[in-house]
Design a protein around this motif. Structure first.
Motif, PDB file in Angstrom:
ATOM      1  N   ASP A 421      52.813  -5.940  33.209  1.00 37.20           N
ATOM      2  CA  ASP A 421      52.929  -4.552  32.877  1.00 37.20           C
ATOM      3  C   ASP A 421      54.112  -3.769  32.342  1.00 37.20           C
ATOM      4  N   ASN A 422      55.250  -4.172  33.242  1.00 38.20           N
ATOM      5  CA  ASN A 422      56.280  -3.198  32.656  1.00 38.20           C
ATOM      6  C   ASN A 422      56.724  -1.752  32.457  1.00 38.20           C
ATOM      7  N   ASN A 423      56.121  -1.665  33.749  1.00 40.07           N
ATOM      8  CA  ASN A 423      55.132  -0.399  34.078  1.00 40.07           C
ATOM      9  C   ASN A 423      56.109   0.076  35.053  1.00 40.07           C
ATOM     10  N   ILE A 424      55.520   1.527  35.166  1.00 40.85           N
ATOM     11  CA  ILE A 424      56.399   2.150  36.627  1.00 40.85           C
ATOM     12  C   ILE A 424      55.016   2.943  37.078  1.00 40.85           C
ATOM     13  N   ILE A 425      54.270   2.645  38.245  1.00 44.22           N
ATOM     14  CA  ILE A 425      53.591   3.643  38.759  1.00 44.22           C
ATOM     15  C   ILE A 425      53.673   4.021  39.751  1.00 44.22           C
ATOM     16  N   ILE A 426      53.357   5.216  39.326  1.00 41.24           N
ATOM     17  CA  ILE A 426      52.910   6.449  40.966  1.00 41.24           C
ATOM     18  C   ILE A 426      51.554   6.722  42.191  1.00 41.24           C
ATOM     19  N   TRP A 427      51.638   6.005  43.301  1.00 42.50           N
ATOM     20  CA  TRP A 427      50.469   5.777  43.815  1.00 42.50           C
ATOM     21  C   TRP A 427      50.677   7.317  45.225  1.00 42.50           C
ATOM     22  N   LYS A 428      49.643   8.004  45.339  1.00 49.27           N
ATOM     23  CA  LYS A 428      49.860   8.968  46.542  1.00 49.27           C
ATOM     24  C   LYS A 428      49.785   8.140  47.310  1.00 49.27           C
ATOM     25  N   TYR A 429      50.544   8.454  48.277  1.00 51.59           N
ATOM     26  CA  TYR A 429      50.459   7.820  50.214  1.00 51.59           C
ATOM     27  C   TYR A 429      50.377   8.734  51.306  1.00 51.59           C
ATOM     28  N   PRO A 430      49.195   8.160  52.098  1.00 58.70           N
ATOM     29  CA  PRO A 430      49.189   6.566  53.070  1.00 58.70           C
ATOM     30  C   PRO A 430      47.768   5.870  51.705  1.00 58.70           C
ATOM     31  N   SER A 431      46.994   6.312  50.864  1.00 58.04           N
ATOM     32  CA  SER A 431      46.187   5.513  50.553  1.00 58.04           C
ATOM     33  C   SER A 431      45.917   4.979  49.103  1.00 58.04           C
ATOM     34  N   LEU A 432      47.494   5.068  48.772  1.00 55.59           N
ATOM     35  CA  LEU A 432      47.904   4.037  47.590  1.00 55.59           C
ATOM     36  C   LEU A 432      46.968   4.519  46.725  1.00 55.59           C
ATOM     37  N   THR A 433      46.161   5.455  45.933  1.00 52.87           N
ATOM     38  CA  THR A 433      46.021   5.448  44.849  1.00 52.87           C
ATOM     39  C   THR A 433      46.911   5.791  43.923  1.00 52.87           C
ATOM     40  N   LYS A 434      45.923   5.641  42.623  1.00 54.42           N
ATOM     41  CA  LYS A 434      47.290   5.211  42.001  1.00 54.42           C
ATOM     42  C   LYS A 434      47.142   6.541  40.936  1.00 54.42           C
ATOM     43  N   VAL A 435      48.158   8.172  40.514  1.00 55.49           N
ATOM     44  CA  VAL A 435      48.176   9.309  40.620  1.00 55.49           C
ATOM     45  C   VAL A 435      48.438   8.425  38.756  1.00 55.49           C
ATOM     46  N   ALA A 436      49.702   7.900  38.476  1.00 55.81           N
ATOM     47  CA  ALA A 436      50.150   8.314  37.068  1.00 55.81           C
ATOM     48  C   ALA A 436      50.391   6.710  36.411  1.00 55.81           C
ATOM     49  N   ASP A 437      50.176   6.214  35.531  1.00 57.92           N
ATOM     50  CA  ASP A 437      51.736   5.159  35.198  1.00 57.92           C
ATOM     51  C   ASP A 437      52.069   5.618  33.802  1.00 57.92           C
ATOM     52  N   LEU A 438      53.281   5.042  34.447  1.00 58.39           N
ATOM     53  CA  LEU A 438      54.205   5.445  33.251  1.00 58.39           C
ATOM     54  C   LEU A 438      54.528   3.996  31.875  1.00 58.39           C
ATOM     55  N   ARG A 439      55.134   4.427  30.576  1.00 57.19           N
ATOM     56  CA  ARG A 439      54.547   2.729  29.604  1.00 57.19           C
ATOM     57  C   ARG A 439      55.825   3.306  29.264  1.00 57.19           C
ATOM     58  N   GLY A 440      56.907   2.820  28.941  1.00 53.39           N
ATOM     59  CA  GLY A 440      57.904   2.972  27.369  1.00 53.39           C
ATOM     60  C   GLY A 440      58.820   1.997  27.092  1.00 53.39           C
ATOM     61  N   HIS A 441      58.947   0.756  28.264  1.00 50.90           N
ATOM     62  CA  HIS A 441      60.013  -0.338  28.544  1.00 50.90           C
ATOM     63  C   HIS A 441      59.007  -1.682  28.280  1.00 50.90           C
TER      64      HIS A 441
END
Length: 496
Positions: A421-441
């Motif tokens: 995927d070559n991306n950055i993902i932000i997860w809510k802690y401690p539930s580890l639910t996805k907050v944002a998916d940053l793509r560009g690389h």
């Protein structure tokens, strides 16, 4: 004569003043008879022919004083209860209070206060049907169905303003000749707002406050390369690990190499500071502790990995050192307070990962929590509790995990990924639910670092670019110092 006799008999029969001998006893006569029997102590079953005026009693005895008998309800019209003094006082008080004039203002205010406290609103002013807000509408102005309009429930969480995270990087910097190697750590951001990046055999510094770029060093041999970087806590010194098995210590302000520490037998691909102790991990699987204050710098050796140590991270409180290796294991080592020597048994060892462990991150608000990420054959993020030795959670990201860090501004976890995927993902802690998916690389991300105000993330990838992502804006209630304002100004300027 006979006729006149019959008429006399009929006339006598029809006269009303003649007593009727065979008729039933009148009601008043029955009541009088019953009352007389009760007075004389006779039951109704006894004969009623006993005379009240008789001078002799039935037993022949002289009548004595008459016994007082309480009259029964049969001989009375109604029952009047007896009132005591206390009951009379209560009745008098209630009648007096009822006749007093009422304070309508005080009573109304008291009723309104109780109504608001119990019901949440003044029941006297409430209506059966009323709208508390305008009905919702679709963004394009069209009216939605009645079901979608009036079934909406506004909760406190829904009324909060959601955080906007841009999917585009704030800035993009060139990073030519960046070495595409998963096991290397080639980027770090210090407390003075300076970013260090290793490009092949050279190290460059970018001052985010001023926007200046400085060439710090270049290795003597073209075949050698820089394999790791790590800033000291105060930001004055930079440790540089190289492919020729050495660790260099640089004074950034003077742009001078203070010393070169050689103790490893293979390249140094991971570094981490703990005050004056610098820990380094090499391809041989060993971890060395260096005391940079003394000439004999090598004070301790940790032997727990069988292959290259590509991840190394001291805990924020300086009590534990976490290490990850190409042998798919994660180790936690206690700090050695004094002495010299070596240790081959870590405090904790976990081997649940199925790939190389390079990504390590300590939780800044929970000192016993450690997060680790596996390579392309594992792709899992695992959260560990070092006190109990248990795995608290595991998440399959479906992509190679190359870096991890905690974001204290929002208590979230950030992960950088390589293939596929070559991306950055932000997860809510401690539930580890996805907050944002940053793509560009366009290629896999190799390293990641965070700004000193914890608002911006820098990522460097094999596509030879450094991208700055402003994901965690600081709390507006906190005072902003000069360095933070300068950082924001520098990021708004293009330096590519």
């Amino acid at each position: 004569m006979a006729q006149f006799g019959l008429e006399n008999d009929i006339s006598n029969s029809l006269k009303l003043d003649v007593p009727i001998t065979n008729a039933p006893i009148a009601r008043w006569q029955r009541k009088a008879s019953s009352s007389n029997m009760s007075m004389n102590g006779l039951s109704p079953g006894k004969s009623a022919n006993v005379s009240m005026s008789s001078s002799k009693t039935p037993g022949g005895k002289t009548p004595g004083r008459m016994r007082k008998v309480t009259p029964t309800r049969m001989g009375c019209d109604r029952f009047i209860p007896v009132r005591n003094a206390k009951q009379m006082e209560v009745a008098s008080f209630l009648l007096t209070k009822e006749n007093q004039p009422k304070d309508t203002n005080t009573s109304a205010a008291s009723s309104k206060t109780w109504s608001v406290a119990l019901n949440g609103f003044d029941i006297e002013e409430a209506r059966i049907l009323q709208f508390s807000a305008k009905p919702a509408s679709l963004p394009d102005g069209q009216h939605s169905s009645l079901k979608s309009v009036y079934n909406q429930t506004i909760t406190p969480m829904a009324s909060k303003k959601t955080r906007y995270i841009s999917s585009m990087p704030e800035k993009i910097l060139d990073a030519p000749e960046l070495k595409n190697d998963f096991y290397l750590n080639l980027l770090d951001w210090n407390s003075r707002n300076v970013v260090a990046v290793a490009l092949h055999n050279s190290v460059y510094l970018w001052d985010a406050t001023q926007g200046n770029i400085t060439h710090l060093m270049t290795m003597a041999r073209e075949t050698d390369y820089v394999s790791s970087l790590s800033w000291a806590k105060d930001g004055s010194y930079l440790a540089v690990g190289t492919s020729d098995c050495a660790v260099q210590l640089w004074d950034v302000e003077q742009e001078k190499c203070l010393r070169t520490m050689a103790s490893h037998s293979a390249r140094v691909c991971s570094l981490s500071w703990n005050q004056h102790i610098l820990s380094s991990g090499s391809k041989s699987g060993q971890i060395h502790h260096h005391d940079v204050r003394v000439a004999d710098h090598h004070i301790f050796t940790l032997k727990g990995h069988s292959q290259e140590v590509c991840g190394l991270q001291w805990s924020p409180d300086g009590r534990y050192l976490a290490s990850g290796g190409n042998d798919n294991t994660v180790c936690v080592w206690p700090r050695m307070s004094q002495g010299r020597g070596e240790m081959s048994t870590p405090m904790c060892t976990w081997d649940l990962h199925k790939g190389a462990v390079k990504a390590l991150a300590w939780c800044p608000w929970q000192s016993s929590i450690l997060a680790s990420g596996g390579g392309s054959t594992d792709c899992h993020i695992r959260v560990w509790n070092i006190n109990s030795g248990s795995c608290l959670s595991a998440l399959d990201t479906q992509s190679q995990v190359t870096a991890l860090m905690f974001a204290p501004n929002y208590k979230e976890l950030v992960s950088a990924h390589g293939f596929a995927d070559n991306n950055i993902i932000i997860w809510k802690y401690p539930s580890l639910t996805k907050v944002a998916d940053l793509r560009g690389h366009d290629d896999r991300i190799l390293s990641m670092a965070m700004s000193p105000d914890c608002s911006t993330v820098a990522s460097v990838a094999a596509d030879e670019t450094i991208r700055l992502w402003r994901c965690f804006e600081e709390d507006p209630k906190k005072p902003k110092d000069k360095m933070v304002r300068s950082l924001r100004t520098a990021l708004s300027q293009s330096i590519r």
